[in-house]
Scaffold this motif. Structure first.
Motif, PDB file in Angstrom:
ATOM      1  N   THR B 167       0.396  -1.507  -0.391  1.00 45.21           N
ATOM      2  CA  THR B 167      -0.340  -0.061  -0.588  1.00 45.21           C
ATOM      3  C   THR B 167       0.789   1.145   0.075  1.00 45.21           C
ATOM      4  O   THR B 167       1.992   1.268   0.367  1.00 45.21           O
ATOM      5  CB  THR B 167      -1.226  -0.132   1.296  1.00 45.21           C
ATOM      6  OG1 THR B 167       0.158   0.102   2.265  1.00 45.21           O
ATOM      7  CG2 THR B 167      -1.882  -1.472   1.407  1.00 45.21           C
ATOM      8  N   GLN B 168       0.012   2.008  -0.559  1.00 45.39           N
ATOM      9  CA  GLN B 168       0.846   3.670  -0.212  1.00 45.39           C
ATOM     10  C   GLN B 168       1.683   4.131   0.528  1.00 45.39           C
ATOM     11  O   GLN B 168       2.492   4.419   1.101  1.00 45.39           O
ATOM     12  CB  GLN B 168       0.085   4.747  -0.504  1.00 45.39           C
ATOM     13  CG  GLN B 168      -0.499   5.103  -2.092  1.00 45.39           C
ATOM     14  CD  GLN B 168      -1.636   5.811  -2.142  1.00 45.39           C
ATOM     15  OE1 GLN B 168      -2.232   6.204  -1.290  1.00 45.39           O
ATOM     16  NE2 GLN B 168      -1.346   6.316  -3.622  1.00 45.39           N
ATOM     17  N   ARG B 169       0.675   3.721   2.039  1.00 51.55           N
ATOM     18  CA  ARG B 169       1.824   3.528   3.223  1.00 51.55           C
ATOM     19  C   ARG B 169       2.537   2.278   3.773  1.00 51.55           C
ATOM     20  O   ARG B 169       3.007   3.438   4.561  1.00 51.55           O
ATOM     21  CB  ARG B 169       0.710   3.739   4.743  1.00 51.55           C
ATOM     22  CG  ARG B 169       0.653   4.256   6.182  1.00 51.55           C
ATOM     23  CD  ARG B 169      -0.565   3.648   6.447  1.00 51.55           C
ATOM     24  NE  ARG B 169      -1.368   4.468   6.505  1.00 51.55           N
ATOM     25  CZ  ARG B 169      -1.588   5.798   6.722  1.00 51.55           C
ATOM     26  NH1 ARG B 169      -1.051   6.607   7.499  1.00 51.55           N
ATOM     27  NH2 ARG B 169      -2.504   6.542   6.223  1.00 51.55           N
ATOM     28  N   LYS B 183       2.704   9.577  -2.864  1.00 48.04           N
ATOM     29  CA  LYS B 183       1.231   9.442  -3.571  1.00 48.04           C
ATOM     30  C   LYS B 183       1.448  10.093  -4.584  1.00 48.04           C
ATOM     31  O   LYS B 183       0.843   9.523  -6.042  1.00 48.04           O
ATOM     32  CB  LYS B 183      -0.356  10.021  -2.596  1.00 48.04           C
ATOM     33  CG  LYS B 183      -0.203   9.270  -1.387  1.00 48.04           C
ATOM     34  CD  LYS B 183      -1.629   9.948  -0.881  1.00 48.04           C
ATOM     35  CE  LYS B 183      -2.009   9.426   0.097  1.00 48.04           C
ATOM     36  NZ  LYS B 183      -2.997   8.349   0.594  1.00 48.04           N
ATOM     37  N   MET B 186       3.322   8.303  -7.984  1.00 51.91           N
ATOM     38  CA  MET B 186       2.350   7.243  -7.749  1.00 51.91           C
ATOM     39  C   MET B 186       2.071   7.727  -9.115  1.00 51.91           C
ATOM     40  O   MET B 186       1.565   7.418  -9.427  1.00 51.91           O
ATOM     41  CB  MET B 186       1.728   6.357  -6.743  1.00 51.91           C
ATOM     42  CG  MET B 186       1.147   5.385  -7.584  1.00 51.91           C
ATOM     43  SD  MET B 186       0.117   4.245  -5.748  1.00 51.91           S
ATOM     44  CE  MET B 186       1.445   3.454  -5.521  1.00 51.91           C
ATOM     45  N   ARG B 187       1.071   8.844  -8.880  1.00 47.86           N
ATOM     46  CA  ARG B 187       0.650   9.423  -9.415  1.00 47.86           C
ATOM     47  C   ARG B 187       1.364  10.313 -10.729  1.00 47.86           C
ATOM     48  O   ARG B 187       0.347   9.684 -11.642  1.00 47.86           O
ATOM     49  CB  ARG B 187      -0.515  10.919  -9.042  1.00 47.86           C
ATOM     50  CG  ARG B 187      -1.486  11.342  -9.636  1.00 47.86           C
ATOM     51  CD  ARG B 187      -2.266  12.337  -8.703  1.00 47.86           C
ATOM     52  NE  ARG B 187      -1.457  13.185  -7.845  1.00 47.86           N
ATOM     53  CZ  ARG B 187      -1.795  13.423  -6.309  1.00 47.86           C
ATOM     54  NH1 ARG B 187      -2.494  12.538  -6.439  1.00 47.86           N
ATOM     55  NH2 ARG B 187      -0.710  14.001  -5.987  1.00 47.86           N
ATOM     56  N   MET B 190       2.465   7.051 -12.716  1.00 40.38           N
ATOM     57  CA  MET B 190       1.200   6.027 -13.968  1.00 40.38           C
ATOM     58  C   MET B 190       1.086   6.985 -14.661  1.00 40.38           C
ATOM     59  O   MET B 190       0.617   6.233 -15.699  1.00 40.38           O
ATOM     60  CB  MET B 190       0.215   5.838 -12.621  1.00 40.38           C
ATOM     61  CG  MET B 190       0.418   5.408 -11.932  1.00 40.38           C
ATOM     62  SD  MET B 190       0.808   3.311 -12.448  1.00 40.38           S
ATOM     63  CE  MET B 190      -1.056   3.001 -13.098  1.00 40.38           C
ATOM     64  N   VAL B 191       0.729   8.245 -15.036  1.00 42.53           N
ATOM     65  CA  VAL B 191       0.392   8.981 -15.569  1.00 42.53           C
ATOM     66  C   VAL B 191       1.276   9.650 -17.200  1.00 42.53           C
ATOM     67  O   VAL B 191       1.229   9.310 -18.381  1.00 42.53           O
ATOM     68  CB  VAL B 191      -0.475  10.154 -15.156  1.00 42.53           C
ATOM     69  CG1 VAL B 191      -0.398  12.257 -16.693  1.00 42.53           C
ATOM     70  CG2 VAL B 191      -1.536  10.304 -13.968  1.00 42.53           C
ATOM     71  N   ALA B 208      -4.489  16.316 -10.360  1.00 39.31           N
ATOM     72  CA  ALA B 208      -4.296  17.035  -8.755  1.00 39.31           C
ATOM     73  C   ALA B 208      -3.345  17.336  -8.556  1.00 39.31           C
ATOM     74  O   ALA B 208      -2.069  17.016  -8.477  1.00 39.31           O
ATOM     75  CB  ALA B 208      -5.574  16.158  -8.022  1.00 39.31           C
ATOM     76  N   ALA B 209      -3.206  18.429  -6.907  1.00 40.98           N
ATOM     77  CA  ALA B 209      -2.789  18.847  -6.127  1.00 40.98           C
ATOM     78  C   ALA B 209      -1.563  17.567  -5.561  1.00 40.98           C
ATOM     79  O   ALA B 209      -2.284  15.988  -5.761  1.00 40.98           O
ATOM     80  CB  ALA B 209      -2.919  19.945  -5.419  1.00 40.98           C
ATOM     81  N   SER B 211      -0.527  16.793  -2.962  1.00 36.29           N
ATOM     82  CA  SER B 211      -0.619  15.908  -1.261  1.00 36.29           C
ATOM     83  C   SER B 211      -1.830  16.077  -0.774  1.00 36.29           C
ATOM     84  O   SER B 211      -2.473  17.039  -1.155  1.00 36.29           O
ATOM     85  CB  SER B 211       0.391  16.833  -0.850  1.00 36.29           C
ATOM     86  OG  SER B 211       0.267  16.038   0.871  1.00 36.29           O
ATOM     87  N   SER B 212      -2.148  14.915  -0.718  1.00 38.28           N
ATOM     88  CA  SER B 212      -3.308  15.650   0.303  1.00 38.28           C
ATOM     89  C   SER B 212      -3.170  15.345   2.154  1.00 38.28           C
ATOM     90  O   SER B 212      -4.120  16.340   2.631  1.00 38.28           O
ATOM     91  CB  SER B 212      -4.054  14.028   0.823  1.00 38.28           C
ATOM     92  OG  SER B 212      -3.156  12.971   1.668  1.00 38.28           O
TER      93      SER B 212
END
Lengths: 286, 219
Positions: B167-169, B183, B186-187, B190-191, B208-209, B211-212
């Motif tokens: 998982t990402q964590r 995150k 990975m984003r 993949m893009v 999107a931005a 970082s959450s």
């Protein structure tokens, strides 16, 4: 979960790397959202190519026959169990079996006729090839358990557990160094049969099996060994009691570093080449 | 004639490429219980399936079990396969990956590899393969080059997620990077990979931005 949040998490979602609550949240959103989410499909389309980035690797040749044998055994098991959910599968049995046995007729031997291509080649699929449905993790766990059980067998004279023989213990349970044990498993979960094979360095083999179905007419449960080169030899015939427990005790069996053992339900006890469906099999390993 | 792969060959049969019978026809045969269909599917995809299983499990015996279980999953669940939802190859590889990661997790936790009588994959693993038209002009070297051209940090998180099932964590823990950075990597990875592979695909969405959690680490 908003659409923007789904877009933000899309890469992690298609890779299955989000936390469980995030995965569920996206699945719920996609199930109800009226807006298109092309990012999910586009990024998901990347995944097969991650695998394709790997150089192809040729598996052992026997794996192909093992897969086909397991599928064939699955068809026969479904038919024997009277599964009616797939008429196509039932008809396939007749189609795949040379001679065109029809549903309702006695099943044709699966071990000898596991696939059209095998039949065309005019040879019997080696027992080594039908090392079907082996589960490495399971096998090693069971092997360890088997050793424990066998040791306990001699010390306590007990006979509990699924794969412990119900009848008398092996006459040579004072196990020699180098003794090998194989857990015998059925090719299908439909069968309750289970067993153990113990091969001593001297060539003394003991096989014990529980939960065998009663043989019909001249049918007999025959034990076969196959070396790594696929050559098979007949070990003997199981003596099966009324409770479905079968045993075999034979000396002077030829050993080799890599042996597969199988038990097939043969048309009679005098066969010299296996032609019946495999009931159990296992690997005798060092 | 049985198609043979070997380690030195990068050839594979892309989706939609005629070689003998079509995938749809083979799946029809498998769904009908015809062993010949399964043989043909095995001959077509066994080498890439085994490569994937071996890469994930890093053990030949377990990889062999995974491949056998996966083809048996196809055999038993072919009736559920919907052609419109993707290629057979993508479906099979999703099963292989799922089973291999599951096997590794079971091994770590001491549970045996389960019987595959009902192959139910997570939604995220059964996504439609919308790239059949692209696949015809991609070869393994193209894919490998696209992977190699990714920034190493992005490639690492994708590989840890895809091949190791982290998982990402877990990736953040493994790489000692902030979760937000993982995150983002990975984003972006993949893009970028999608763009490198597809090239002329229309950009339908904007990342999107990064970082959450409001932090923006090095990417």
């Amino acid at each position: 979960m908003t659409c923007d949040r789904v877009k933000e998490l899309a890469s992690g979602f298609v890779l299955g790397s989000l936390e469980a609550d995030e995965m569920i949240g996206i699945e719920d959103h996609l199930a109800t959202c009226l807006s298109p989410h092309p990012e999910i499909e586009e990024l998901g389309g990347v995944l097969p190519y991650l695998a394709i980035s790997l150089p192809p690797v040729e598996p052992p040749a026997w794996l192909r026959e093992s897969v086909i044998a397991a599928a064939s055994a699955d068809v026969v098991a479904r038919r024997r169990a009277g599964v009616t959910g797939s008429e196509s599968k039932r008809s396939a049995v007749a189609m795949e079996l040379p001679g065109g046995a029809q549903p309702g007729q006695a099943p044709r031997p699966v071990a000898a006729e596991v696939a059209p291509s095998s039949a065309k080649r005019g040879r019997i699929v080696s027992l080594a090839a039908v090392r079907a449905s082996r589960r490495t993790v399971t096998s090693w766990g069971l092997r360890a358990a088997a050793v424990v059980l066998l040791v306990g067998f001699g010390a306590l004279g007990a006979s509990n557990g699924v794969i412990v023989p119900k009848a008398s213990p092996p006459p040579f349970y004072n196990i020699q160094p180098g003794t090998r044990v194989a857990v015998l498993n059925p090719p299908s979960t439909q069968s309750q049969a289970a067993g153990l094979a113990i091969l001593m360095p001297s060539g003394h083999i003991y096989v014990t099996v529980n939960h065998l179905e009663a043989a019909q007419g001249d049918e007999a449960y025959v034990v076969w060994l196959a070396a790594g080169n696929g050559a098979q030899s007949k070990v003997g015939v199981l003596k099966v009691d009324g409770s479905g427990t079968g045993q075999l005790d034979v000396e002077n069996v030829a050993t080799s570093p890599d042996i597969w053992i199988s038990i097939c339900l043969e048309p009679n006890a005098n066969v010299t080449v296996s032609s019946g469906p495999m009931v159990l099999s296992g690997t005798i390993s060092f | 004639m049985r198609k043979q792969f070997n380690v030195s060959s990068d050839s594979f049969v892309p989706d939609g490429t005629p070689e003998g019978e079509s995938e749809a026809e083979l799946m029809r045969q498998v769904a009908a219980g015809e062993i010949g269909g399964l043989e043909a599917l095995y001959d077509r995809y066994h080498a890439i399936a085994y490569a994937l299983a071996l890469r994930i499990t890093m053990e030949t015996g377990l990889a062999e079990d995974v491949v056998q279980d996966s083809f048996m999953g196809v055999w038993r669940n072919a009736g559920r396969y919907a052609e419109a939802k993707g290629s057979v190859r993508g479906w099979l590889l999703a099963i292989v990956r799922h089973r291999a990661i599951d096997a590794m997790r079971r091994r770590r936790t001491g549970y045996a590899l389960g019987e595959d009588t009902d192959e139910v994959l997570p939604t995220a693993l059964t996504l439609p393969d919308i790239w059949p038209e692209v696949a015809g002009r991609l070869d393994a070297e193209h894919v490998r080059r696209a992977m190699a051209n990714l920034p190493p940090a992005q490639r690492e998180v994708i590989e840890l997620a895809y091949f190791d099932g982290l998982t990402q964590r877990e990736i953040a823990d493994r790489t000692h990077a902030p979760l937000g950075t993982v995150k983002s990597r990975m984003r972006l990875g993949m893009v970028s990979l999608r763009d490198r592979l597809v090239g002329d695909f229309e950009e339908d969405f904007t990342p999107a931005a990064p970082s959450s959690n409001g932090k923006k680490g090095p990417v």
